[in-house]
Scaffold this active site. Structure first.
Site, PDB file in Angstrom:
ATOM      1  N   CYS A  98      38.306-131.507   6.928  1.00 46.67           N
ATOM      2  CA  CYS A  98      38.804-132.437   5.951  1.00 46.67           C
ATOM      3  C   CYS A  98      39.804-131.692   5.034  1.00 46.67           C
ATOM      4  CB  CYS A  98      37.787-133.059   5.137  1.00 46.67           C
ATOM      5  SG  CYS A  98      36.822-131.841   4.029  1.00 46.67           S
ATOM      6  N   HIS A 141      16.105-123.125   9.256  1.00 47.80           N
ATOM      7  CA  HIS A 141      16.755-122.798   8.222  1.00 47.80           C
ATOM      8  C   HIS A 141      18.438-122.523   8.421  1.00 47.80           C
ATOM      9  CE1 HIS A 141      12.615-121.405   6.293  1.00 47.80           C
ATOM     10  NE2 HIS A 141      12.909-122.759   6.222  1.00 47.80           N
ATOM     11  N   ARG A 180      24.837-110.367   4.483  1.00 46.29           N
ATOM     12  CA  ARG A 180      23.737-110.430   5.692  1.00 46.29           C
ATOM     13  C   ARG A 180      24.431-110.780   7.013  1.00 46.29           C
ATOM     14  NH1 ARG A 180      19.600-114.765   3.726  1.00 46.29           N
ATOM     15  NH2 ARG A 180      18.441-113.920   5.702  1.00 46.29           N
TER      16      ARG A 180
END
Ligand code: APR
Length: 238
Positions: A142, A112, A62
């Site tokens: 991290c 969204h 996408r």
């Protein structure tokens, strides 16, 4: 003393239909994404825990389609509207593409999330998504191997909901473009706006029913520019 009319507060909510004519799939049409993919396998936290590679493959496809697409006349008309509208203007989108940004709109609320942002599932850090993401990509913050698309999945809380609720309650005109109104909380915003006095309008290929009684029905690339022209002409010179 007669109170001055409230400055028109225009809120626009868009769905997949506004990007359809840019070549990006909608979800619930007969050839839509959910006809091709099982959303339970690609768009839920459980799917990501079970098979992160499959989920990344879905969003990589996408993202590639989004990068290959161009904003269409409907996106461009909304950018013109934000520029020339004399009242307050807010654009909320359910879409995860960046066609509104590339058309020139700003301060867009992506409820969204976005294909163009990555997020660490461990520390929550966000960064611009590479074109192709993989489960083993280390988080730049991290270093954990837990990067995910920064997209809100079914069962997760959409983003900016406090601000979006305030905007819906304060709107004088609430317009929904290219959404089937099947997914909450987005689908409930029109009703909230109407209960707080807003006029409603939808722009879609067909009537969706719901709280909408008026609209422009036809392809967004024709109807949105027509609606924007009428709205701007009607705001007068004052
Ligand atoms: N012009 C105008 N409207 C269109 C066009 C077009 N060219 N093509 C399709 N539409 C309309 C359809 O009639 C439909 O009402 O766009 C709507 C698309 O509906 P959905 O596919 O359900 O997309 P959307 O409403 O954005 O889905 C909401 O559901 O799956 C989740 O997270 C996903 O954000 C998505 C949410």
């Amino acid at each position: 003393m007669i109170a001055a009319p409230a400055a028109p507060a225009l809120v626009v909510l868009t769905g997949a239909g506004i990007s359809a004519e840019s070549g990006l799939g909608t979800f619930r049409s007969s050839d839509g994404l959910w006809a091709k993919y099982d959303l339970r396998k690609v768009a839920t936290p459980e799917a990501f825990a079970r098979d992160p590679q499959m989920v990344h493959d879905f969003y990589n496809l996408r993202r590639r389609a989004c990068l290959d697409a161009e904003p269409n006349a409907a996106h461009l008309a909304l950018a013109r509207l934000q520029r020339d509208w004399k009242g307050s203007f807010h654009l909320i989108t359910q879409n995860v593409d960046d066609l509104h940004e590339r058309a020139g709109n700003t301060d867009i609320l992506h409820m969204h999330g976005s294909l163009l942002t990555a997020r660490c599932a461990l520390c929550g850090h966000r960064w611009p998504a590479p074109e192709v993401m993989a489960p083993t990509d280390p988080c730049p913050h991290c270093a954990g191997p837990a990067t995910r698309p920064d997209v809100v999945w079914f069962g997760e809380e959409p983003y900016h909901m406090e601000q979006i609720g305030e905007l819906a309650r304060a709107a004088t005109l609430f317009v929904v473009i290219g959404s089937s109104g099947q997914v909450y909380p987005a689908a409930g915003l029109g009703g909230i706006a109407r209960r707080n006095g807003a006029r409603l309008l939808e722009i879609n290929l067909m009537r969706t029913g719901k709280p909408f009684r008026a609209g422009f029905y036809g392809p967004a690339t024709e109807m949105v520019p027509r609606w924007v022209d009428e709205l701007l002409a009607g705001q007068g010179a004052g």
